[in-house]
Scaffold this active site. Structure first.
Site, PDB file in Angstrom:
ATOM      1  NE  ARG A   1      -2.379   0.888   3.677  1.00 34.06           N
ATOM      2  CZ  ARG A   1      -1.892   1.781   4.543  1.00 34.06           C
ATOM      3  NH1 ARG A   1      -1.800   3.056   4.201  1.00 34.06           N
ATOM      4  NH2 ARG A   1      -1.498   1.421   5.745  1.00 34.06           N
TER       5      ARG A   1
ATOM      6  CE1 TYR B   1     -16.913   9.494 -16.577  1.00 28.88           C
ATOM      7  CE2 TYR B   1     -15.435   9.883 -14.715  1.00 28.88           C
ATOM      8  CZ  TYR B   1     -16.313   9.057 -15.411  1.00 28.88           C
ATOM      9  OH  TYR B   1     -16.589   7.800 -14.929  1.00 28.88           O
TER      10      TYR B   1
ATOM     11  CG  ASP C   1      -9.285  13.778 -16.905  1.00 33.25           C
ATOM     12  OD1 ASP C   1      -8.529  13.137 -17.651  1.00 33.25           O
ATOM     13  OD2 ASP C   1     -10.296  13.287 -16.369  1.00 33.25           O
TER      14      ASP C   1
ATOM     15  CE  LYS D   1     -12.177   5.377 -19.546  1.00 30.17           C
ATOM     16  NZ  LYS D   1     -11.981   5.496 -18.112  1.00 30.17           N
TER      17      LYS D   1
END
Length: 373
Positions: free
Chosen positions: A39, A92, A164, A189
């Protein structure tokens, strides 16, 4: 026997061993010197973060469990309770849901700025405003932001610019080079590129902000798993080749749709009629991306017929894989906007978003032709 792998192995482990207490103490004195717990950091997630950081020419960054986690980390890098965020109205739907439904619980408020007002922020800025969140190429109407001008306007008021860059990818545009403070991606993506990974990445221009991003990733548990990181790095290695083919296919499809009698409008920066065509050509180095949207009649059954008839464009609510697909903003990415917001943005019943893959483009066009017949 010494082993020197050409490809980084998958470090599928949650924890790393220490020899004794001295080794443990040396880790806390210099956490960058080795790994302790996945982590906090893992060779695979660090490899992905470093690769995206290099592509974006940043000071440092992190890989996250999704694009949404990347947006969350970017906003928390600058914001705390009581702060105010500006967000481009063309954004978005998941970004607006995060701001409206979740960050509002932290007493972080948001004001949406219309696209035409992005370069004159005076009326939107408050004493508590910290950042502006925008997209290089907006989802789903493909409006292109002038990032250099936007960064200058933000910095005029002491704001940080978060971009973004998912639709463009670093191959087309590097926001940090144009003045942005943070750039982020849904790695799911284009960067991973094969529709088999869910991941995100955030890159900062300032080394101190990069350190803060690592703290946020660790404390909120946003870290990407070793296997997903490894797959994303594998996909990233062909990004330069894939992006060019995505762009070529999208241009050909946009030109075909632009002449089709059943298509009312096509939204693609590569078309000379696009309002930001010249800007897009400059920021994208002559490439315009693999995403476009088009509008047919505002009748749900017409959309359904197109979805059913198409054989090469599956109806899938994502984008940017090597295989082409169609998506429906009104029913997926932007369904939680109010009807008024949807109408203002031009997200209507007949709007369809198309992700151009890298298949032979003549086959894609032939399929669209029969599906629209």
């Amino acid at each position: 026997m010494e082993i020197h792998p050409k490809i980084t192995p998958i470090y599928q482990t949650s924890v790393f061993k220490f020899e004794d207490l001295h080794e443990l103490e040396s880790y806390f004195e210099s956490p960058e010197s080795r790994y302790m717990y996945s982590r906090n950091g893992n060779p695979n997630s660090d490899e992905l973060a470093n690769a995206v950081t290099k592509l974006e020419a940043g000071a440092g960054g992190i890989a996250t469990g999704s694009g949404m986690a990347a947006i969350f980390a970017a906003l928390l890098a600058y914001c705390q309770a009581g702060d105010h965020v500006l967000c481009a109205a063309d954004i978005y739907g998941g970004s607006s849901s995060l701001l409206n439904a979740e960050l509002s619980r932290m007493n972080i408020t948001v004001t949406y700025v219309p696209f035409d007002a992005l370069y004159s922020l005076a009326e939107f800025v408050k004493p508590t405003t910290r950042v502006l969140l925008a997209e290089t190429i907006s989802n789903p109407l493909l409006r292109v932001a002038d990032l250099r001008q936007l960064a200058e306007e933000c910095h005029r008021y002491g704001l940080k610019l978060i971009v973004d860059n998912t639709f463009a990818s670093p191959i087309l545009t590097r926001p940090l080079a144009l003045g942005a403070d943070i750039t982020l991606h849904s790695v799911t993506k284009y960067i991973a590129g094969h529709s088999d990974v869910t991941a995100g990445a955030v890159v900062a221009a300032d080394p101190d902000v990069a350190v803060r991003l690592k703290e946020i990733g660790m404390h909120y548990g946003l870290t990407l798993s070793p296997m997903e990181s490894w797959l994303a790095v594998r996909g990233l290695k062909t990004l330069h080749l894939r992006i060019r083919q995505h762009c070529l296919n999208a241009m050909a499809i946009a030109e075909f749709l632009n002449q089709h009698p059943s298509v009312a409008a096509v939204y693609y920066p590569g078309l000379p009629t696009h309002p930001q065509h010249v800007l897009a050509a400059e920021q994208g180095k002559g490439l315009f991306g693999g995403m476009l949207s088009f509008k047919i009649a505002d009748e749900a059954e017409k959309v359904n017929q197109l979805m059913r008839r198409s054989q090469r464009f599956p109806f899938a609510p994502s984008l940017a894989g090597v295989d082409s697909s169609l998506s429906y903003p009104l029913g997926t990415s932007h369904r939680y906007l109010t009807p008024e917001q949807q109408q203002q943005l031009g997200i209507t019943t007949g709007l369809i978003r198309l992700s151009a893959g890298i298949e032979p483009v003549d086959e894609l066009i032939a399929d669209l032709e029969q599906a629209l017949a």
